[in-house]
Design an enzyme around this catalytic site. Structure first.
Site, PDB file in Angstrom:
ATOM      1  N   ASP A 272       0.844  -1.378   0.095  1.00  0.00           N
ATOM      2  CA  ASP A 272       0.085   0.140   0.073  1.00  0.00           C
ATOM      3  C   ASP A 272       0.799   1.458   0.018  1.00  0.00           C
ATOM      4  O   ASP A 272       0.544   2.287   0.720  1.00  0.00           O
ATOM      5  CB  ASP A 272      -1.116   0.025   1.320  1.00  0.00           C
ATOM      6  CG  ASP A 272      -0.186   0.155   2.686  1.00  0.00           C
ATOM      7  OD1 ASP A 272       0.929  -0.336   2.628  1.00  0.00           O
ATOM      8  OD2 ASP A 272      -0.729  -0.013   3.536  1.00  0.00           O
ATOM      9  N   GLU A 273       2.091   1.159  -0.695  1.00  0.00           N
ATOM     10  CA  GLU A 273       3.054   2.247  -0.531  1.00  0.00           C
ATOM     11  C   GLU A 273       3.118   2.798  -2.256  1.00  0.00           C
ATOM     12  O   GLU A 273       3.083   2.003  -3.163  1.00  0.00           O
ATOM     13  CB  GLU A 273       4.465   1.817  -0.296  1.00  0.00           C
ATOM     14  CG  GLU A 273       4.593   1.907   1.213  1.00  0.00           C
ATOM     15  CD  GLU A 273       6.023   1.356   1.582  1.00  0.00           C
ATOM     16  OE1 GLU A 273       6.786   2.336   1.643  1.00  0.00           O
ATOM     17  OE2 GLU A 273       6.178   0.384   2.136  1.00  0.00           O
TER      18      GLU A 273
END
Length: 342
Positions: free
Chosen positions: A237-238
């Protein structure tokens, strides 16, 4: 000569003409008539139709040298080059000029729309045409194969730099672009985004919902960046955004805050709403005497960690005076995804 005589000559020499000792054309073969109509040939002087040269070894005092190779070109219309030889018909006052295209046959067939039926069955030109046709087919197939291979190569290269789920660039692409920009001494800023509360979405709605959220985030990041900027998914989720030639701090914070505001709009999934936010760390090349990719990413990560620590849903500019990097050899690692609040 009778009609039967002409038919016999046409069968063996379809690209021939018959002319008398004065040079007047009395008959043109069917293939020659495709190059120039019979009405344009018959009754005219052969020397008015063709420009003729020979090797000087011909015999006879007629309109054309006999028993030698002739090189002919139409004087009117398309200047098609031909080769030929003229021989007399004994005791008839007539001569036969048989013509051929030579190595220009392929162009002539296309130009005059000739077929195998326009040549004598014993003419080696037919065999050459078959060979040329076969060669053309092989070359075309090879060309199409090369096009397909090139397309597959480009597709493979594109996939190697693309995150499959979101369609964004991946870490490999980001590293490549970063090094290219640094070599070119291009000014740029890094925005390092980590989603807040994303684990809660996966735990509550399942990983399919998490995938849908990541795809929605990708749409937002594309819309908030320009065509020459880079948006990459570099972790679960980066995300990292590279903004070219944007160093103004207020503008960078404005973009980051706009992204966060859009992320906080609930994302529908089936019968529920997925709620997330985002924390962002920012750095730019003008903070460094000699910008380095790893150092800049580390510094953006330090600023991101500050955003997480101070309550999430915010953006932080890297400040060399505030964000102290660990000294080399101290054994202190930079904060990573495992150290940040989810």
């Amino acid at each position: 000569m009778t009609g039967g005589d002409f038919a016999l000559i046409e069968a063996f020499l379809p690209m021939s003409l018959i002319y008398d000792d004065d040079g007047r054309i009395v008959h043109a073969g069917p293939t020659l008539a495709k190059l120039r109509s019979r009405t344009a040939l018959e009754g005219r002087d052969v020397r008015a139709i063709f420009s003729v040269r020979d090797n000087g070894r011909g015999s006879g005092e007629g309109p054309l040298p006999l028993f030698t190779r002739l090189y002919l070109t139409f004087r009117e219309g398309k200047p098609t080059a031909l080769k030929g030889m003229a021989v007399p018909l004994p005791e008839r006052g007539l001569n036969v000029l048989n013509l051929a295209f030579g190595i220009s046959i392929v162009d002539a067939v296309a130009e005059y729309r000739l077929t195998a039926g326009d040549f004598a069955h014993t003419d080696l030109a037919i065999e050459m045409l078959y060979l040329v046709e076969a060669k053309s087919a092989v070359l075309e197939e090879t060309k199409q194969l090369n096009i397909r291979l090139q397309g597959a190569k480009l597709m493979a290269e594109e996939q190697a730099y693309t995150d499959i789920l979101t369609g964004l660039r991946n870490r490999r692409a980001m590293d490549h672009v970063l090094q290219r920009m640094l070599r070119g001494k291009i000014a740029f800023a890094i925005l390092h985004l980590d989603l807040d509360y994303f684990k809660r979405v996966n735990d509550t709605f399942g990983h399919a919902a998490g995938d849908a959220v990541l795809q929605a985030v990708a749409v937002i990041l594309r819309e908030e960046s320009r065509g020459d900027d880079l948006v990459a998914r570099v972790g679960g989720d980066e995300f990292i955004l590279l903004f070219t030639d944007v160093l103004d701090r207020r503008r960078l914070l404005g973009v980051a805050e706009r992204i966060i505001a859009r992320l906080e709009v609930p994302i529908p999934y089936e019968d529920g709403l997925c709620r997330i936010s985002g924390s962002i760390g920012i750095t730019a090349t003008d903070l460094y005497r000699h910008p380095d990719a790893d150092e800049m990413i580390q510094d953006a990560d330090l600023a991101l960690y500050t955003s997480k620590s101070e309550g999430r849903g915010r953006a932080t500019l890297f400040d060399p005076a505030r964000h102290h990097r660990p000294a080399a050899g101290t054994g202190r690692a930079r904060p990573g995804a495992r150290d940040r609040p989810p």
